[in-house]
Enzyme design. Structure first.
Site, PDB file in Angstrom:
ATOM      1  N   CYS A  75       0.719  -1.275  -0.129  1.00  0.00           N
ATOM      2  CA  CYS A  75      -0.203  -0.051   0.056  1.00  0.00           C
ATOM      3  C   CYS A  75       1.011   1.345  -0.132  1.00  0.00           C
ATOM      4  O   CYS A  75       1.542   1.417  -1.016  1.00  0.00           O
ATOM      5  CB  CYS A  75      -0.905  -0.094   1.175  1.00  0.00           C
ATOM      6  SG  CYS A  75      -2.336   1.007   1.073  1.00  0.00           S
TER       7      CYS A  75
ATOM      8  N   HIS B 218      -3.746  -4.920   0.576  1.00  0.00           N
ATOM      9  CA  HIS B 218      -3.411  -5.284   1.975  1.00  0.00           C
ATOM     10  C   HIS B 218      -3.323  -6.988   1.749  1.00  0.00           C
ATOM     11  O   HIS B 218      -4.547  -7.535   2.464  1.00  0.00           O
ATOM     12  CB  HIS B 218      -4.115  -4.619   2.906  1.00  0.00           C
ATOM     13  CG  HIS B 218      -3.982  -3.340   3.217  1.00  0.00           C
ATOM     14  ND1 HIS B 218      -3.061  -2.800   4.113  1.00  0.00           N
ATOM     15  CD2 HIS B 218      -4.513  -2.258   2.548  1.00  0.00           C
ATOM     16  CE1 HIS B 218      -3.107  -1.658   4.025  1.00  0.00           C
ATOM     17  NE2 HIS B 218      -4.003  -1.193   3.433  1.00  0.00           N
TER      18      HIS B 218
ATOM     19  N   GLU C  34      -2.166  -8.627   4.199  1.00  0.00           N
ATOM     20  CA  GLU C  34      -2.246  -9.339   5.732  1.00  0.00           C
ATOM     21  C   GLU C  34      -3.405  -9.446   6.119  1.00  0.00           C
ATOM     22  O   GLU C  34      -3.602  -9.886   7.221  1.00  0.00           O
ATOM     23  CB  GLU C  34      -1.300  -8.490   6.418  1.00  0.00           C
ATOM     24  CG  GLU C  34      -1.978  -7.029   6.642  1.00  0.00           C
ATOM     25  CD  GLU C  34      -1.658  -5.858   5.526  1.00  0.00           C
ATOM     26  OE1 GLU C  34      -1.261  -6.257   4.413  1.00  0.00           O
ATOM     27  OE2 GLU C  34      -1.729  -4.485   5.756  1.00  0.00           O
TER      28      GLU C  34
ATOM     29  N   SER D 182       0.334 -13.163  38.163  1.00  0.00           N
ATOM     30  CA  SER D 182      -1.064 -12.420  38.342  1.00  0.00           C
ATOM     31  C   SER D 182      -2.119 -13.633  38.109  1.00  0.00           C
ATOM     32  O   SER D 182      -3.285 -13.198  38.302  1.00  0.00           O
ATOM     33  CB  SER D 182      -1.299 -11.338  37.119  1.00  0.00           C
ATOM     34  OG  SER D 182      -1.320 -12.025  35.959  1.00  0.00           O
ATOM     35  N   GLY D 183      -1.469 -14.623  37.888  1.00  0.00           N
ATOM     36  CA  GLY D 183      -2.395 -15.664  37.419  1.00  0.00           C
ATOM     37  C   GLY D 183      -2.994 -15.906  35.943  1.00  0.00           C
ATOM     38  O   GLY D 183      -3.375 -16.695  35.505  1.00  0.00           O
ATOM     39  N   GLY D 184      -2.434 -14.680  35.087  1.00  0.00           N
ATOM     40  CA  GLY D 184      -2.616 -14.669  33.873  1.00  0.00           C
ATOM     41  C   GLY D 184      -1.564 -15.410  32.806  1.00  0.00           C
ATOM     42  O   GLY D 184      -0.512 -15.956  33.531  1.00  0.00           O
TER      43      GLY D 184
ATOM     44  N   ASP E 134       0.607 -14.496  30.582  1.00  0.00           N
ATOM     45  CA  ASP E 134       1.944 -14.008  30.229  1.00  0.00           C
ATOM     46  C   ASP E 134       2.939 -14.180  31.388  1.00  0.00           C
ATOM     47  O   ASP E 134       4.044 -14.644  31.152  1.00  0.00           O
ATOM     48  CB  ASP E 134       1.684 -12.581  29.895  1.00  0.00           C
ATOM     49  CG  ASP E 134       0.804 -12.298  28.720  1.00  0.00           C
ATOM     50  OD1 ASP E 134       0.575 -13.245  27.996  1.00  0.00           O
ATOM     51  OD2 ASP E 134       0.585 -11.001  28.478  1.00  0.00           O
TER      52      ASP E 134
ATOM     53  N   SER F 150       2.391 -16.155  33.828  1.00  0.00           N
ATOM     54  CA  SER F 150       2.716 -17.434  34.358  1.00  0.00           C
ATOM     55  C   SER F 150       3.533 -18.175  33.338  1.00  0.00           C
ATOM     56  O   SER F 150       4.612 -18.949  33.859  1.00  0.00           O
ATOM     57  CB  SER F 150       1.336 -18.241  34.294  1.00  0.00           C
ATOM     58  OG  SER F 150       0.408 -17.642  34.994  1.00  0.00           O
TER      59      SER F 150
END
Ligand code: XMP
Length: 514
Positions: free
Chosen positions: A79, A167, A169, A221-223, A225, A227
């Protein structure tokens, strides 16, 4: 040597998508601001120039010194990237008669051009631009057209330049992935070696070198990332990693205990801190969303800091920062779409160095790394959850009783999402990006249960589909599912007599209500 593709970002909304597509073909790539082409990097195998909100002839249009890469590596312009190369090499770019937006069909002139390997005739592509290339520079020639755009794709084989004005993508360009793969694999020669297994192997080695015998602290945090970050570090340095998991009292039902058990199962060295009393008492009387966030953020740092100081010889603070967090902060158009939510606010006098081993990964790659490390599926597939927890899903003042009501309603909803398996065998939970329940505590409405009149709060169910949380659409959950969840919540959760479903997308709404 780890091969890489450089994507120069000219500010398009879809630059991140280009990066994701390339990672999907097991190739490493870096997205950099248009004017930050790296010097002396022997690992580069190709360069992609992204789209942009600007026109090439705008006074402030982003320009780049092509001599840094043209002639040295294969280049693909997308583009604006296509228009910029054409313009700067002496071609003509003009405003299109009408803005070219939406579906078009591609006619390729050179069936054997490597960019179009495997292409079908009239392949659908997605256009989105206000300018068009009306004349190509010398040495360049068109290799495909659409109904409205003659120079829809062009090449300069001698300089190894290819470019498309659409585009590739986005999903609507049906063979867009094929086109990018033709460029990355066939033209640039990617060996497609970037995988979760290779990432784990190289990162563990690098972490051992970087950290030596040092001790590291990490806030869990338990999340997903944090973990995955902890598990990766644990693989590299074992018990020299100490994790701190703060319970602010506004996690999901039984979450603190469940997650602590999962962490211990993985073998992590975790200190669990129950600080809920402090958070609840500091939140008393706070109703403004930003004020609530500030109190929680401040308390969190205080509690985390007090624990971290007990670990005397720690030299590093590890964080689960991931790639989209950083790309957003590089956003060259200067618009902040989402502020970065990671903790990272420890006092400077602790002199901790920062260690961010996931900083190159997209969310789906973090999950693949988690699986590669043998983490439990339930932990790896967890939906994102905000740092301030249920506090931003209880409108108005937060009290322990309101948290209890919301935890019960939310637990019914989330378990139902896990248990509802669709025809393709995938649970609804895994089909949505994120789901949660919101307690509309300032609102009360009348209902009837048995012969009794009720006057209680409604809850709103939220579920969204998304790629990266920057934009999101509300998930079209099946009616029979919603009906059952609504029934279960109203029958089982005392304090709730009405259930609504949130059908707002982001933008203009946000995912969380506060
Ligand atoms: P919004 O509400 O801005 O949320 O559309 C986008 C994503 O960010 C999460 N979120 C947070 N995550 N701390 C976090 O760690 C926070 O304060 C926070 N606020 C929102 C939200 O759950 C969604 O995934």
């Amino acid at each position: 040597m780890q091969q890489k593709i450089i994507i120069l970002d000219f500010g398009s909304q879809t630059t991140q998508l280009i990066g994701r597509r390339i990672r999907e073909m097991d190739t490493f790539c870096e997205i950099l601001p248009y004017n930050k082409f790296p010097k002396d990097d022997n690992n580069i195998i190709g360069v992609i120039l992204s789209g942009s909100p600007y026109s090439v002839y705008d006074k402030d249009a982003f320009r780049v010194d092509f001599s840094q890469f043209i002639g040295k590596y294969p280049v693909l312009g997308i583009c604006y990237g296509a228009q910029l190369m054409a313009y700067c090499y002496g071609g003509k770019v003009e405003p299109a008669g009408s803005r070219e937006y939406g579906r078009a069909h591609l006619k390729q002139f050179e069936a054997d051009n490597p960019l179009f390997k495997g292409f079908e005739p009239d392949s659908q592509v997605w256009m989105s631009h206000g300018d068009t290339i009306t004349q190509l520079p010398e040495g360049f020639h068109a290799i495909a057209s659409t109904e409205q755009v003659y120079n829809a794709a062009y090449a300069n084989p001698e300089q190894r330049i290819w470019a498309v004005q659409y585009h590739p993508e986005v999903h609507h360009s049906l063979q867009g992935f094929q086109l990018l793969k033709n460029f990355v694999v066939d033209i640039c020669g990617s060996r497609q070696e970037w995988s979760a297994a290779s990432f784990v192997e190289t990162t563990v080695k690098e972490l051992r070198e970087q950290l030596g015998n040092d001790r590291v602290i990490l806030g869990l945090s338990g999340g997903v990332d944090s973990s995955v970050c902890a598990t990766l570090l644990n693989r590299a340095i074992g018990d020299r990693l100490t994790c701190i998991f703060v319970d602010h009292g506004m996690l999901r039902k039984n979450e603190f205990n469940k997650v602590m058990e999962a962490y211990k199962g993985i073998g992590l060295n975790v200190i669990g801190v129950d600080a809920s009393q402090k958070f609840f008492s500091d939140l008393e009387g706070a109703t403004d969303p930003e004020a609530k966030r500030k109190i929680i953020g401040r308390d969190f740092i205080e509690v985390f800091d007090a624990e971290a100081r007990k670990i005397k010889d720690a030299k590093w603070l590890a964080q689960g920062t991931i790639y989209p967090d950083r790309i957003e902060s590089l956003n060259i158009t200067g618009k902040v779409i989402k502020s970065h939510h990671n903790v990272g606010g420890l006092p400077e006098e602790m002199h901790l160095k920062l260690c961010e081993p996931l900083k190159w990964l997209f969310k789906d790659e973090v999950r693949r790394v988690g699986r590669q490390l043998g983490m439990p599926e339930r932990l790896v597939n967890r939906h994102p959850f905000p740092g301030p927890g249920l506090a931003v899903r209880i409108l108005g003042e937060v009290t322990p009783e309101k948290v209890r009501v919301l935890q019960d309603a939310d637990d019914i909803y989330i378990e139902a999402l896990h248990n509802y398996v669709c025809e393709d065998g995938i649970a609804l939970y895994d089909k949505v990006w994120q789901a949660g329940t919101v307690l509309l505590s300032p609102v009360k409405s009348v209902g009837v249960m048995g012969d009794e009149r009720t006057y209680e709060n409604p809850v709103a169910l939220r579920a969204v589909t998304s790629m990266d949380a920057m934009t999101a659409d509300w998930a079209h959950l099946p009616y029979d599912f919603l009906a059952k969840v609504s029934n279960d919540i109203i029958n089982k959760v005392k304090g709730v007599n009405r259930v609504c479903y949130d059908i707002s997308s982001k933008p203009p709404s946000t995912i969380e209500w506060e």
